[in-house]
Design an enzyme around this catalytic site. Structure first.
Site, PDB file in Angstrom:
ATOM      1  N   LYS A  49       0.804  -1.201   0.000  1.00 20.25           N
ATOM      2  CA  LYS A  49       0.000   0.000   0.000  1.00 20.25           C
ATOM      3  C   LYS A  49       0.847   1.266   0.000  1.00 20.25           C
ATOM      4  O   LYS A  49       0.392   2.330  -0.410  1.00 20.25           O
ATOM      5  CB  LYS A  49      -0.884   0.035   1.259  1.00 20.25           C
ATOM      6  CG  LYS A  49      -1.864  -1.066   1.388  1.00 20.25           C
ATOM      7  CD  LYS A  49      -2.652  -0.867   2.708  1.00 20.25           C
ATOM      8  CE  LYS A  49      -3.564  -2.020   2.997  1.00 20.25           C
ATOM      9  NZ  LYS A  49      -4.217  -1.870   4.331  1.00 20.25           N
ATOM     10  N   ASP A  82      14.350  -0.135   2.135  1.00 18.81           N
ATOM     11  CA  ASP A  82      14.918  -0.270   3.477  1.00 18.81           C
ATOM     12  C   ASP A  82      15.914  -1.429   3.417  1.00 18.81           C
ATOM     13  O   ASP A  82      17.029  -1.261   2.927  1.00 18.81           O
ATOM     14  CB  ASP A  82      13.778  -0.497   4.480  1.00 18.81           C
ATOM     15  CG  ASP A  82      14.241  -0.542   5.934  1.00 18.81           C
ATOM     16  OD1 ASP A  82      15.454  -0.595   6.181  1.00 18.81           O
ATOM     17  OD2 ASP A  82      13.388  -0.549   6.844  1.00 18.81           O
ATOM     18  N   LYS A 110      16.700   4.405   2.401  1.00 20.22           N
ATOM     19  CA  LYS A 110      17.317   4.489   3.732  1.00 20.22           C
ATOM     20  C   LYS A 110      18.801   4.199   3.642  1.00 20.22           C
ATOM     21  O   LYS A 110      19.200   3.237   2.983  1.00 20.22           O
ATOM     22  CB  LYS A 110      16.698   3.453   4.675  1.00 20.22           C
ATOM     23  CG  LYS A 110      15.543   3.967   5.459  1.00 20.22           C
ATOM     24  CD  LYS A 110      15.157   3.004   6.571  1.00 20.22           C
ATOM     25  CE  LYS A 110      13.698   3.238   6.936  1.00 20.22           C
ATOM     26  NZ  LYS A 110      13.191   2.283   7.917  1.00 20.22           N
ATOM     27  N   ASP A 162       3.279   3.795   6.631  1.00 21.99           N
ATOM     28  CA  ASP A 162       2.560   3.564   7.880  1.00 21.99           C
ATOM     29  C   ASP A 162       3.456   3.031   8.986  1.00 21.99           C
ATOM     30  O   ASP A 162       4.588   2.621   8.764  1.00 21.99           O
ATOM     31  CB  ASP A 162       1.456   2.521   7.654  1.00 21.99           C
ATOM     32  CG  ASP A 162       2.022   1.106   7.502  1.00 21.99           C
ATOM     33  OD1 ASP A 162       2.994   0.939   6.754  1.00 21.99           O
ATOM     34  OD2 ASP A 162       1.519   0.183   8.166  1.00 21.99           O
TER      35      ASP A 162
HETATM   36  P1  IMP Z   1      12.328  -3.700   2.859  1.00 21.74           P
HETATM   37  O1  IMP Z   1      13.005  -3.844   4.186  1.00 21.74           O
HETATM   38  O2  IMP Z   1      13.153  -2.834   1.905  1.00 21.74           O
HETATM   39  O3  IMP Z   1      11.914  -4.989   2.267  1.00 21.74           O
HETATM   40  O4  IMP Z   1      11.017  -2.877   3.162  1.00 21.74           O
HETATM   41  C1  IMP Z   1       9.865  -3.567   3.439  1.00 21.74           C
HETATM   42  C2  IMP Z   1       8.655  -2.714   3.402  1.00 21.74           C
HETATM   43  O5  IMP Z   1       8.564  -2.221   4.715  1.00 21.74           O
HETATM   44  C3  IMP Z   1       8.640  -1.500   2.480  1.00 21.74           C
HETATM   45  O6  IMP Z   1       8.043  -1.760   1.264  1.00 21.74           O
HETATM   46  C4  IMP Z   1       7.790  -0.538   3.262  1.00 21.74           C
HETATM   47  O7  IMP Z   1       6.430  -0.740   2.968  1.00 21.74           O
HETATM   48  C5  IMP Z   1       8.049  -0.950   4.673  1.00 21.74           C
HETATM   49  N1  IMP Z   1       8.987  -0.035   5.311  1.00 21.74           N
HETATM   50  C6  IMP Z   1      10.315  -0.129   5.429  1.00 21.74           C
HETATM   51  N2  IMP Z   1      10.816   0.901   6.132  1.00 21.74           N
HETATM   52  C7  IMP Z   1       9.736   1.658   6.465  1.00 21.74           C
HETATM   53  C8  IMP Z   1       9.583   2.880   7.215  1.00 21.74           C
HETATM   54  O8  IMP Z   1      10.539   3.500   7.717  1.00 21.74           O
HETATM   55  N3  IMP Z   1       8.318   3.327   7.345  1.00 21.74           N
HETATM   56  C9  IMP Z   1       7.236   2.697   6.817  1.00 21.74           C
HETATM   57  N4  IMP Z   1       7.335   1.571   6.108  1.00 21.74           N
HETATM   58  C10 IMP Z   1       8.572   1.063   5.942  1.00 21.74           C
END
Ligand code: IMP
Ligand code: MG
Length: 201
Positions: free
Chosen positions: A49, A116, A145, A181
């Site tokens: 989302k 992230d 990030k 979120d």
């Molecule tokens: P990943 O760690 O890059 O796989 O991120 C996973 C998912 O977590 C992302 O698509 C975001 O939806 C969510 N996410 C990661 N970091 C944040 C944050 O700081 N705030 C909100 N959602 C986050």
């Protein structure tokens, strides 16, 4: 200063204001229109989302920047847990729903809210690579990030991912607002804010 800030102790501060978001999204749209072939539709493949507000704004800015045919497509990515990431994670299960088919030959711009640890984008990109004969997938993240102490596994995943477009590089804190979120809350905030993680652990 936005009223919601002073009334919610869980929000530390605004990281990126509504005005800065608007300006940067407009700039990104200019770059994207410049890079995509003008005669072909741009398929915005948006990861739900978190990216829904970004994609809605980006699509309209693309039009303003001269794009003639912008099409919206969506898929849903879910991690096994919805909270804030933990210390030293090495793996996150990502479930994908609604990966579109029939995008043969399309120029796709994958639109994601945040990079992230990288598990989500890696899973989405892999699913597309397994699918149709897509001519070229570029990808755009609003936020990237800068991880302070990634595990070796996370560093390996991240090293594969090089977004073509990045809105903002941000510190390794949990952020919310503008579609992002914490436990489904705060997506409606007009700014991107830093939350106080201790309230959500
Ligand atoms: P990943 O760690 O890059 O796989 O991120 C996973 C998912 O977590 C992302 O698509 C975001 O939806 C969510 N996410 C990661 N970091 C944040 C944050 O700081 N705030 C909100 N959602 C986050
Ligand atoms: Mg997401």
């Amino acid at each position: 200063m936005s009223v919601y800030l002073s009334s919610d102790a869980r929000i530390e501060r605004v990281l990126i204001s509504e005005e800065s978001l608007r300006e940067r999204v407009r700039e990104l749209a200019g770059e994207i229109v410049h890079d995509f072939p003008p005669e072909q539709p741009i398929y915005l493949l948006t990861v739900l989302k978190g990216a829904f507000i970004f994609a809605a704004d980006l699509g309209r800015e693309l039009r303003r920047a001269g794009a003639r045919n912008v099409q919206f497509h969506f898929l849903r990515a879910m991690t096994y847990s919805d909270g804030i990431k933990g210390e030293n994670e090495t793996h996150r299960q990502v479930r994908l729903q609604g990966v579109p088919e029939g995008l043969d030959g399309a120029c796709i711009l994958l639109v994601e809210d945040i990079l992230d640890q990288g598990f989500t984008l890696a899973a989405v990109l892999d699913s597309l690579a397994n699918g149709d004969n897509i001519s070229r997938v570029r990808f755009c993240v609003l936020l990237e990030k800068q991880l302070t102490a990634p595990s070796a596994a996370v560093a390996a995943v991240r090293s594969r991912l090089h977004p073509d477009y990045v809105g903002f590089h941000i510190p390794d804190r949990w952020v919310a607002g503008y579609g992002l979120d914490v436990n489904e809350e705060f997506r409606d905030l007009p700014d991107v804010v830093i939350v106080r993680e201790e309230y959500f652990l």
